[in-house]
Design an enzyme around this catalytic site. Structure first.
Site, mmCIF file in Angstrom:
data_model
loop_
_atom_site.group_PDB
_atom_site.id
_atom_site.type_symbol
_atom_site.label_atom_id
_atom_site.label_comp_id
_atom_site.label_asym_id
_atom_site.label_seq_id
_atom_site.Cartn_x
_atom_site.Cartn_y
_atom_site.Cartn_z
ATOM 1 N N PHE A 27 0.709 -1.274 -0.063
ATOM 2 C CA PHE A 27 -0.006 0.066 -0.076
ATOM 3 C C PHE A 27 0.826 1.160 -0.038
ATOM 4 C CE2 PHE A 27 -2.001 3.077 3.345
ATOM 5 C CZ PHE A 27 -2.785 3.603 2.376
ATOM 6 N N ASP A 48 9.924 -6.553 -3.834
ATOM 7 C CA ASP A 48 8.910 -7.282 -3.288
ATOM 8 C C ASP A 48 8.516 -8.590 -3.814
ATOM 9 O OD1 ASP A 48 5.989 -7.402 -2.000
ATOM 10 O OD2 ASP A 48 5.998 -5.334 -1.781
ATOM 11 N N ASN A 75 12.248 -12.569 -2.233
ATOM 12 C CA ASN A 75 11.563 -12.456 -0.641
ATOM 13 C C ASN A 75 12.877 -12.336 0.141
ATOM 14 O OD1 ASN A 75 10.975 -13.244 1.759
ATOM 15 N ND2 ASN A 75 9.715 -14.908 0.969
ATOM 16 N N ILE A 76 12.940 -11.103 1.030
ATOM 17 C CA ILE A 76 14.133 -10.778 1.734
ATOM 18 C C ILE A 76 14.380 -11.776 2.816
ATOM 19 C CG2 ILE A 76 13.872 -8.325 1.014
ATOM 20 C CD1 ILE A 76 13.111 -8.238 4.293
ATOM 21 N N GLU A 140 2.187 1.757 16.817
ATOM 22 C CA GLU A 140 1.878 0.759 17.634
ATOM 23 C C GLU A 140 3.069 0.524 18.636
ATOM 24 O OE1 GLU A 140 -0.756 -1.981 16.001
ATOM 25 O OE2 GLU A 140 -0.157 -3.361 17.515
ATOM 26 N N ARG A 181 -1.228 -10.163 20.607
ATOM 27 C CA ARG A 181 -1.198 -8.835 19.709
ATOM 28 C C ARG A 181 -0.219 -8.054 19.895
ATOM 29 N NH1 ARG A 181 -4.821 -4.381 18.122
ATOM 30 N NH2 ARG A 181 -3.291 -2.950 17.233
ATOM 31 N N TYR A 184 3.780 -7.785 17.248
ATOM 32 C CA TYR A 184 4.338 -6.815 16.480
ATOM 33 C C TYR A 184 4.827 -5.854 16.731
ATOM 34 C CZ TYR A 184 3.036 -3.238 12.779
ATOM 35 O OH TYR A 184 2.968 -2.056 11.736
ATOM 36 N N ASN A 213 -1.764 5.267 11.277
ATOM 37 C CA ASN A 213 -3.096 4.878 10.455
ATOM 38 C C ASN A 213 -3.205 5.560 9.086
ATOM 39 O OD1 ASN A 213 -3.590 4.152 13.395
ATOM 40 N ND2 ASN A 213 -5.150 2.680 12.402
ATOM 41 N N TRP A 214 -2.089 5.479 8.167
ATOM 42 C CA TRP A 214 -2.155 6.013 6.776
ATOM 43 C C TRP A 214 -3.516 5.356 6.213
ATOM 44 C CZ3 TRP A 214 3.399 6.634 4.973
ATOM 45 C CH2 TRP A 214 4.224 7.274 6.061
HETATM 46 N N1 LIG Z 1 -0.350 1.595 6.545
HETATM 47 C C1 LIG Z 1 -0.220 2.117 7.569
HETATM 48 O O1 LIG Z 1 -1.120 2.982 8.209
HETATM 49 C C2 LIG Z 1 1.116 1.685 8.733
HETATM 50 C C3 LIG Z 1 0.819 2.101 10.039
HETATM 51 C C4 LIG Z 1 1.970 1.797 10.848
HETATM 52 C C5 LIG Z 1 3.210 1.114 10.243
HETATM 53 N N2 LIG Z 1 3.100 0.797 9.034
HETATM 54 C C6 LIG Z 1 4.292 0.109 8.305
HETATM 55 O O2 LIG Z 1 4.556 0.638 7.098
HETATM 56 C C7 LIG Z 1 5.078 -0.490 6.197
HETATM 57 C C8 LIG Z 1 4.415 -0.650 5.069
HETATM 58 O O3 LIG Z 1 3.040 -0.846 5.526
HETATM 59 P P1 LIG Z 1 1.816 -1.012 4.330
HETATM 60 O O4 LIG Z 1 0.436 -0.585 5.058
HETATM 61 O O5 LIG Z 1 2.294 -0.511 2.995
HETATM 62 O O6 LIG Z 1 1.677 -2.636 4.423
HETATM 63 P P2 LIG Z 1 1.476 -3.725 3.065
HETATM 64 O O7 LIG Z 1 1.305 -4.718 3.642
HETATM 65 O O8 LIG Z 1 0.793 -2.985 2.019
HETATM 66 O O9 LIG Z 1 2.908 -3.597 2.477
HETATM 67 C C9 LIG Z 1 4.008 -4.480 2.821
HETATM 68 C C10 LIG Z 1 4.852 -5.096 1.579
HETATM 69 O O10 LIG Z 1 6.057 -5.826 2.076
HETATM 70 C C11 LIG Z 1 6.180 -7.001 1.245
HETATM 71 N N3 LIG Z 1 6.896 -7.938 2.146
HETATM 72 C C12 LIG Z 1 6.412 -8.467 3.163
HETATM 73 N N4 LIG Z 1 7.511 -9.298 3.661
HETATM 74 C C13 LIG Z 1 8.230 -9.498 2.568
HETATM 75 C C14 LIG Z 1 9.504 -10.198 2.334
HETATM 76 N N5 LIG Z 1 9.920 -11.260 3.157
HETATM 77 N N6 LIG Z 1 10.271 -9.696 1.083
HETATM 78 C C15 LIG Z 1 9.605 -9.003 0.042
HETATM 79 N N7 LIG Z 1 8.503 -8.200 0.346
HETATM 80 C C16 LIG Z 1 7.905 -8.458 1.383
HETATM 81 C C17 LIG Z 1 4.707 -7.254 1.424
HETATM 82 O O11 LIG Z 1 4.600 -8.260 -0.069
HETATM 83 C C18 LIG Z 1 3.788 -5.928 0.955
HETATM 84 O O12 LIG Z 1 3.735 -5.808 -0.328
HETATM 85 C C19 LIG Z 1 5.235 -1.668 7.322
HETATM 86 O O13 LIG Z 1 6.546 -1.964 7.808
HETATM 87 C C20 LIG Z 1 3.935 -1.325 8.346
HETATM 88 O O14 LIG Z 1 4.554 -2.032 9.521
HETATM 89 C C21 LIG Z 1 2.084 0.975 8.120
HETATM 90 O O1 LIG Z 2 -13.944 -4.655 11.275
HETATM 91 C C1 LIG Z 2 -13.362 -4.120 12.053
HETATM 92 C C2 LIG Z 2 -11.745 -4.161 11.943
HETATM 93 C C3 LIG Z 2 -11.062 -3.346 12.924
HETATM 94 N N1 LIG Z 2 -11.902 -2.848 13.912
HETATM 95 C C4 LIG Z 2 -11.213 -2.058 14.802
HETATM 96 O O2 LIG Z 2 -10.642 -0.993 14.160
HETATM 97 C C5 LIG Z 2 -9.365 -0.354 15.092
HETATM 98 C C6 LIG Z 2 -8.418 -0.185 14.065
HETATM 99 O O3 LIG Z 2 -8.000 -1.442 13.397
HETATM 100 P P1 LIG Z 2 -7.060 -1.482 12.277
HETATM 101 O O4 LIG Z 2 -6.857 -0.335 11.247
HETATM 102 O O5 LIG Z 2 -7.031 -2.897 11.627
HETATM 103 O O6 LIG Z 2 -5.600 -1.680 12.990
HETATM 104 P P2 LIG Z 2 -4.974 -0.787 14.212
HETATM 105 O O7 LIG Z 2 -5.061 0.792 13.951
HETATM 106 O O8 LIG Z 2 -5.440 -1.422 15.463
HETATM 107 O O9 LIG Z 2 -3.527 -1.200 14.107
HETATM 108 C C7 LIG Z 2 -2.729 -0.753 12.945
HETATM 109 O O10 LIG Z 2 -2.040 0.409 13.440
HETATM 110 C C8 LIG Z 2 -0.980 0.898 12.579
HETATM 111 C C9 LIG Z 2 -0.405 -0.725 12.285
HETATM 112 O O11 LIG Z 2 1.073 -1.022 12.546
HETATM 113 C C10 LIG Z 2 -0.101 -1.038 10.605
HETATM 114 O O12 LIG Z 2 -1.390 -0.367 9.822
HETATM 115 C C11 LIG Z 2 -1.546 -1.725 12.473
HETATM 116 O O13 LIG Z 2 -1.125 -2.561 13.546
HETATM 117 C C12 LIG Z 2 -9.154 -1.522 16.228
HETATM 118 O O14 LIG Z 2 -9.534 -0.890 17.281
HETATM 119 C C13 LIG Z 2 -10.023 -2.807 15.751
HETATM 120 O O15 LIG Z 2 -10.517 -3.504 16.910
HETATM 121 C C14 LIG Z 2 -13.279 -2.774 13.934
HETATM 122 O O16 LIG Z 2 -13.984 -2.363 14.878
HETATM 123 N N2 LIG Z 2 -14.029 -3.633 13.047
#
Ligand SMILES: NC(=O)c1ccc[n+]([C@@H]2O[C@H](COP(=O)([O-])OP(=O)(O)OC[C@H]3O[C@@H](n4cnc5c(N)ncnc54)[C@H](O)[C@@H]3O)[C@@H](O)[C@H]2O)c1
Ligand SMILES: O=c1ccn([C@@H]2O[C@H](COP(=O)(O)OP(=O)(O)O[C@H]3OC[C@](O)(CO)[C@H]3O)[C@@H](O)[C@H]2O)c(=O)[nH]1
Length: 389
Positions: A27, A48, A75-76, A140, A181, A184, A213-214
């Site tokens: 994403f 990826d 795959n890393i 988180e 939980r 991670y 939460n992007w």
């Molecule tokens: N989206 C958010 O709001 C959010 C919030 C907190 C943290 N993050 C962090 O940002 C990063 C990216 O998040 P995202 O939302 O794009 O997630 P995502 O799951 O969409 O992207 C992660 C990508 O990494 C690839 N990947 C995973 N393991 C791999 C491996 N072993 N080798 C090669 N590729 C691999 C997956 O195929 C995937 O395309 C993550 O580290 C996540 O923890 C995202």
């Molecule tokens: O159907 C549903 C799904 C989820 N919930 C609740 O919503 C809250 C947010 O859930 P989610 O966005 O799935 O995840 P978190 O915010 O808890 O965690 C993420 O934050 C950042 C990141 O590191 C990567 O994106 C990830 O860990 C939560 O309270 C769920 O219980 C719901 O009610 N119904």
């Protein structure tokens, strides 16, 4: 298109660089690749296991940025080509991770390996080869707020000192080990500490990003359409799936948890500033979120229901939400962050970045995308007779 006279925040010309982006097919990676191709002269070595979300940037060869993005299906966990790619690049960005909460308590080993063990070689290769690293962590790592441990009626709960999350001051507060939980968050915390220690002891040039939460188009998958039917994505995709199927949105434990949501396009602006301003970004940990977009999960469900009705032209459901226990939804070992408001001082001071998009506006553009992308496929899937066994 890339402009000729790009300058950094201090007025210095920005040199074109090569970026090794691990997790580029996800994403955040897909949006970052799009931005780098459309607005900069930088080259991307996109690593990826999947490339569906960046296919539109890789083909056809006539695209204006052809030659500036190369996909490497690696795959890393087990591929010796990784070090070579890091050596070829000026900067490595590591996004690869298992990062869907439904996995943390049900696949804790995969979660810990993915977020800690698999990231180790990336840190090591960057450190040994004197290459800059931008590592993606998470909000988180803060876990729960200090305020959540105060009595429910305590006036101190209203004091920002008890809930605002600050990179250099807030503690990391997780639940007990049985609450898997936190596998991670704990793995992300340890890799942050390792990156930080490599900076302190061996001079690694690093930046750590903590996304709050992007959300936006291409986040996760819609179960049964472009992902497994039984899969549980993050909340945006869970609620989108419910809306597309015309079923009530499931509120885990009453939907009382609070989140701040930031639009992916705003957040990507922050990452671009980090990429192009190393002197201001190196050695820092950055919260990247939108403190103005705070809602409970229940409020998010209500807003998404209203916005979806507007963009799809379909009437809102009479019963828009149902409650479900976290045990039933996620299984044993789930726990939750109560509230996540980012302190913005560091990113503001260092990079002058502020998010722009309101929650309503970002949901409007995202749900328009979800409707256009999935509504027809869902209609067909629903109308298909279920095969008899
Ligand atoms: N989206 C958010 O709001 C959010 C919030 C907190 C943290 N993050 C962090 O940002 C990063 C990216 O998040 P995202 O939302 O794009 O997630 P995502 O799951 O969409 O992207 C992660 C990508 O990494 C690839 N990947 C995973 N393991 C791999 C491996 N072993 N080798 C090669 N590729 C691999 C997956 O195929 C995937 O395309 C993550 O580290 C996540 O923890 C995202
Ligand atoms: O159907 C549903 C799904 C989820 N919930 C609740 O919503 C809250 C947010 O859930 P989610 O966005 O799935 O995840 P978190 O915010 O808890 O965690 C993420 O934050 C950042 C990141 O590191 C990567 O994106 C990830 O860990 C939560 O309270 C769920 O219980 C719901 O009610 N119904």
């Amino acid at each position: 298109m890339a402009s000729a006279a790009r300058v950094d925040l201090d007025g210095n010309p920005i040199k074109a660089m090569t970026i090794c982006m691990i997790g580029a097919g996800g994403f955040i990676g897909s949006h970052l690749c799009e931005k780098l191709m459309a607005e900069t002269p930088h080259k991307v070595l996109a690593v990826d296991v999947y490339n569906d979300k960046i296919k539109h940037l890789l083909e056809p060869a006539s695209l204006p940025w052809a030659g500036r993005i190369q996909f490497h299906r690696i795959n890393i966990k087990n591929d010796s080509r990784l070090e070579g790619l890091i050596k070829m690049a000026d900067l490595t960005i590591n996004l690869a991770a298992i990062c869907t909460p439904a996995d943390y308590n049900t696949r804790p080993l995969d979660t810990i390996y993915s977020n800690f063990i698999d990231a180790l070689p990336v840190v090591k290769y960057c450190s040994e080869n004197n290459k800059r690293l931008i590592h993606f962590s998470t909000c988180e790592v803060y876990g729960k707020t200090i305020g959540s441990f105060l009595p429910k009626d305590s006036p101190m709960r209203q004091d920002p000192a008890y809930f605002i999350l600050k990179e250099d001051a807030s503690p990391c507060i997780f639940g007990s080990i049985e609450k898997q939980r936190w596998s991670y968050a704990c793995a992300k915390q340890l890799i942050e500490r390792l990156v930080y220690a490599e900076g302190a002891e061996n001079g690694l040039e690093f930046t750590i990003v903590r996304p709050f939460n992007w959300i936006g188009p291409r986040m996760d998958f819609i179960p049964g359409i472009d992902g497994p039917s039984e899969g549980v994505p993050r909340v945006l995709a869970c609620f989108s799936n419910n809306l597309l199927r015309g079923e009530p949105l499931k509120l885990v434990d009453g939907g009382q948890s609070q989140r701040t949501f930031v639009y992916i396009k705003d957040a990507i602006e922050a990452v671009l500033l980090m990429i192009e301003n190393p002197a201001r970004a190196n050695g820092h940990i950055f919260n990247v979120g939108n403190p103005n977009n705070e809602v409970t999960v229940r409020q998010l469900a209500e807003m998404m229901t209203e916005v979806y009705s507007k963009v799809s032209g379909e009437p809102a459901l009479e019963v828009p939400t149902i409650d479900i226990s976290s045990k039933e939804f996620y299984g044993e070992g789930y726990d939750d962050s109560d509230k996540r408001i980012p302190d913005m001082t560091i990113i503001n001071t260092q990079l002058g970045w502020n998010p722009k998009t309101s929650l309503w506006d970002l949901l409007e553009s995202t749900l328009t995308y979800q409707h256009r992308t999935y509504a027809e496929a869902i209609k067909q899937a629903i109308s298909k007779p279920v095969a008899s066994s």
